[in-house]
Design a protein around this motif. Structure first.
Motif, mmCIF file in Angstrom:
data_model
loop_
_atom_site.group_PDB
_atom_site.id
_atom_site.type_symbol
_atom_site.label_atom_id
_atom_site.label_comp_id
_atom_site.label_asym_id
_atom_site.label_seq_id
_atom_site.Cartn_x
_atom_site.Cartn_y
_atom_site.Cartn_z
ATOM 1 N N UNK A 43 51.736 -44.160 64.191
ATOM 2 C CA UNK A 43 51.056 -43.666 63.843
ATOM 3 C C UNK A 43 50.833 -44.906 62.649
ATOM 4 N N UNK A 44 51.537 -45.727 61.830
ATOM 5 C CA UNK A 44 51.303 -46.478 60.896
ATOM 6 C C UNK A 44 50.800 -47.566 61.542
ATOM 7 N N UNK A 45 51.681 -48.164 62.680
ATOM 8 C CA UNK A 45 51.723 -49.460 63.030
ATOM 9 C C UNK A 45 50.247 -49.861 63.829
ATOM 10 N N UNK A 46 50.377 -47.946 64.325
ATOM 11 C CA UNK A 46 48.697 -48.362 65.184
ATOM 12 C C UNK A 46 47.411 -48.313 64.444
ATOM 13 N N UNK A 47 47.150 -47.551 63.249
ATOM 14 C CA UNK A 47 46.268 -47.443 62.458
ATOM 15 C C UNK A 47 45.977 -49.548 62.036
ATOM 16 N N UNK A 48 47.201 -49.788 61.287
ATOM 17 C CA UNK A 48 47.272 -51.157 60.538
ATOM 18 C C UNK A 48 46.531 -51.732 61.978
ATOM 19 N N UNK A 49 47.409 -52.183 63.481
ATOM 20 C CA UNK A 49 46.772 -53.065 63.927
ATOM 21 C C UNK A 49 45.763 -53.237 64.179
ATOM 22 N N UNK A 50 44.498 -51.340 64.186
ATOM 23 C CA UNK A 50 43.198 -51.068 64.555
ATOM 24 C C UNK A 50 42.584 -51.719 63.901
#
Length: 222
Positions: A43-50
């Motif tokens: 989820x943290x990688x998804x948040x950074x990507x977003x």
């Protein structure tokens, strides 16, 4: 009449999503090009990507708008110089195209500065060989500072470019050795002008007696 330039509000540009759908399954593309199932991406990688994609969506059109603004400014200044040159039958501005324009009340200023892009030809390798030959005859005690300066001058960065400032620093040393003199001539002969780059800078102040303050367009300095 010089055409006035205008700006428009920045709207986010579409940014590639970095994801693909295969057989109904969503995959994320990692930095190596591998497809990673969405459910195992943290989820943290998804948040950074977003957030990165959101910011870049505004950064890309802003970059284009700044580039257009710079070109409009250069065109406006060139048009003004042409009008003034025709009016006074002479060239306006510095020898290399540098020009400073100041408002009538002395509170606003636009500067156009033309910087030459310099590269160095194969003569530079001959200069390094001559300098190295000269340095081999110096003892460690007699020229440690000079050795350090020479090392930094001829060392290249990650782009393969030499340190121009340090290289020009060598030219200031008055060393009578013939090899050194030949090396300095080789450095001078190696210098090539590989085009020019125009910089536009803006300044303002409260009144004609105050100090100029830069109006920065660079995001890093804003």
């Amino acid at each position: 009449m010089i055409e006035q330039t205008t700006t428009t509000p920045i709207e986010a540009a579409p940014v590639p999503g970095g994801r693909v759908e295969l057989n109904g399954q969503i995959y994320w593309t990692d930095a190596k090009g591998a497809l990673i199932p969405a459910e195992i991406v943290k989820p943290t990688d998804q948040l950074v990507d977003e957030q990165v994609r959101k910011i870049m969506g505004f950064a890309v059109p802003l970059n284009a708008q700044v580039a257009r603004f710079k070109q409009h400014t250069l065109n406006d200044v060139a048009d003004l110089m042409a009008v003034l040159a025709q009016e006074y039958s002479t060239k306006i501005g510095g020898e290399k195209g540098n020009v400073t324009l100041t408002s009538f009340d002395g509170t606003l200023q636009v500067k156009v500065q033309v910087q030459e892009r310099l590269t160095f030809g194969p003569e530079l390798q001959a200069a390094k060989a001559l300098v190295d030959e000269y340095l081999t005859e110096l003892t460690e005690d007699s020229g440690p500072e000079l050795r350090g300066i020479v090392h930094h001058a001829f060392r290249t960065d990650q782009s393969g470019l030499v340190n121009r400032a340090e290289l020009f620093r060598l030219l200031r040393y008055e060393i009578p050795d013939e090899r050194w003199q030949s090396a300095m001539r080789a450095i001078k002969d190696s210098i090539r002008v590989d085009g020019t780059k125009e910089h536009v800078r803006f300044y303002r102040r409260a009144d004609a007696r105050a100090r100029w303050e830069a109006v920065t367009i660079d995001v890093a300095d804003a």
